[in-house]
Each structure stands twice: as structure tokens, then as C-alpha cells.
Design an enzyme around this catalytic site. Structure first.
Site, PDB file in Angstrom:
ATOM      1  N   ILE A  65      18.253  11.075   5.083  1.00 44.50           N
ATOM      2  CA  ILE A  65      17.944  12.425   3.604  1.00 44.50           C
ATOM      3  C   ILE A  65      16.643  11.888   3.482  1.00 44.50           C
ATOM      4  O   ILE A  65      16.854  11.202   2.167  1.00 44.50           O
ATOM      5  CB  ILE A  65      19.172  12.370   2.862  1.00 44.50           C
ATOM      6  CG1 ILE A  65      20.446  11.834   3.916  1.00 44.50           C
ATOM      7  CG2 ILE A  65      18.836  13.120   1.967  1.00 44.50           C
ATOM      8  CD1 ILE A  65      21.626  12.486   2.701  1.00 44.50           C
ATOM      9  N   PRO A  66      15.921  12.066   3.843  1.00 43.07           N
ATOM     10  CA  PRO A  66      14.061  11.790   3.155  1.00 43.07           C
ATOM     11  C   PRO A  66      14.024  13.128   1.477  1.00 43.07           C
ATOM     12  O   PRO A  66      14.595  14.050   1.829  1.00 43.07           O
ATOM     13  CB  PRO A  66      13.229  12.347   4.478  1.00 43.07           C
ATOM     14  CG  PRO A  66      13.824  13.911   5.340  1.00 43.07           C
ATOM     15  CD  PRO A  66      15.267  13.064   5.322  1.00 43.07           C
ATOM     16  N   HIS A  67      13.396  12.500   0.807  1.00 47.13           N
ATOM     17  CA  HIS A  67      13.408  12.730  -0.089  1.00 47.13           C
ATOM     18  C   HIS A  67      12.193  12.356  -1.463  1.00 47.13           C
ATOM     19  O   HIS A  67      11.447  10.948  -0.610  1.00 47.13           O
ATOM     20  CB  HIS A  67      14.769  12.891  -1.003  1.00 47.13           C
ATOM     21  CG  HIS A  67      15.105  11.508  -1.367  1.00 47.13           C
ATOM     22  ND1 HIS A  67      15.438  10.853  -0.481  1.00 47.13           N
ATOM     23  CD2 HIS A  67      14.856  10.527  -2.492  1.00 47.13           C
ATOM     24  CE1 HIS A  67      15.949   9.747  -0.579  1.00 47.13           C
ATOM     25  NE2 HIS A  67      15.492   9.526  -1.648  1.00 47.13           N
ATOM     26  N   GLY A  68      11.432  12.986  -1.700  1.00 46.22           N
ATOM     27  CA  GLY A  68      10.759  12.507  -2.957  1.00 46.22           C
ATOM     28  C   GLY A  68      10.720  13.803  -4.482  1.00 46.22           C
ATOM     29  O   GLY A  68      11.218  14.551  -4.329  1.00 46.22           O
TER      30      GLY A  68
END
Length: 153
Positions: A65-68
């Protein structure tokens, strides 16, 4: 806030071509831009790569779950990708990731961002849901499964 309220079917990649972590981030950013064309591609990728340097967002069980966070957006944006082959993502369990939710949130948002991450984690914790997503035919099929399973959360 439901995942399907934030996920545009156009931002689903049913067959990721990426073979590495940075390629996944780029491909999912491109998918997200189909639903939010004003996003600065390079800025999104940079923010995601910076987050990955802090620690992998590969949570295990074939899920990442890549996030930024970004300054210039008004609401949370999501894209989804599936890699049948799997991609090495430095996951906690050391296994390749197959299912990816990419989230980009407004810089000042905390609550919605964390609630959405928790909701995605809860959804993908179920092995039957992960299996159904891996077996789905196309992007619309993936979207329908997410909508159906999310109604049961």
C-alpha cells in the site's frame, strides 16, 4: 469514506507490467493520473519514493500500500494495480507483492488518510478477497469485487 468512493475504475491496472518497485510506483501514478490529470507525475513519484525509503509499504501476504502526501491536492486519490507475476517490494514477509493500492492524500489530512489505509488493510487481510482479486478478469471486475467485499466490512 469507502474505498470505492475514492477509486475511479479508470485508475485500476489489472495487469501491471512493472518488474520493480519504482516501476510499480510510476505505473500506478500514471493510472491515477487517468482520474486526476492535473497531478504532477514526477512530484507524486518522488513523494512515494521518499516514503518507501522510510520503510517498505509492502505489508506482506502479497499486498503493498504505497502512499504519500501532496500539498496541491484537495482530496484523497487512489489507484489499484495487480501483478500476477509479483514484484519484489521489500515486504515484511520477504515475498513478492501482487496487489497494490496506491494512495495520495492532501498534506494536511490525517484522519481520512489513516482511516482509508486501515480500511484497505482490513479488506485485504481476508485471503478469500485477495484470491478473488487475483482471479478477476479486468479492471471493472476488480472494482466490482472491491465494492462487494467492502459492503461486508
Amino acid at each position: 469514506m469507502k474505498i470505492v468512493d475514492l477509486l475511479n475504475p479508470a485508475a485500476i491496472v489489472a495487469d501491471l507490467k512493472a518488474e520493480g518497485k519504482n516501476e510499480v510506483l510510476a505505473e500506478l501514478t500514471d493510472a491515477m493520473r487517468k482520474a486526476a490529470s492535473s497531478l504532477d507525475r514526477d512530484e507524486v513519484i518522488q513523494v512515494l519514493q521518499e516514503r518507501e525509503r522510510l520503510g517498505s509499504t509492502g505489508i506482506g501476504e502479497g499486498v503493498a500500500i504505497p502512499h504519500g502526501k501532496l500539498k496541491d491536492i484537495d482530496n484523497l486519490l487512489i489507484s489499484f494495480g495487480r501483478s500476477k507475476a509479483g514484484v519484489e517490494f521489500d515486504s515484511m514477509d520477504g515475498k513478492p507483492a501482487h496487489l497494490f493500492f496506491l494512495l495520495v492524500a492532501p498534506e494536511e489530512s490525517v484522519g481520512v488518510h489513516l482511516k482509508t489505509l486501515a480500511r484497505i488493510s482490513k479488506l485485504l487481510k481476508n485471503p478469500a478477497v485477495r484470491r478473488r482479486l487475483m482471479e478477476a478478469g479486468d479492471g471493472q471486475g476488480i472494482y466490482d469485487i472491491i465494492a462487494e467485499e467492502e459492503a461486508n466490512l
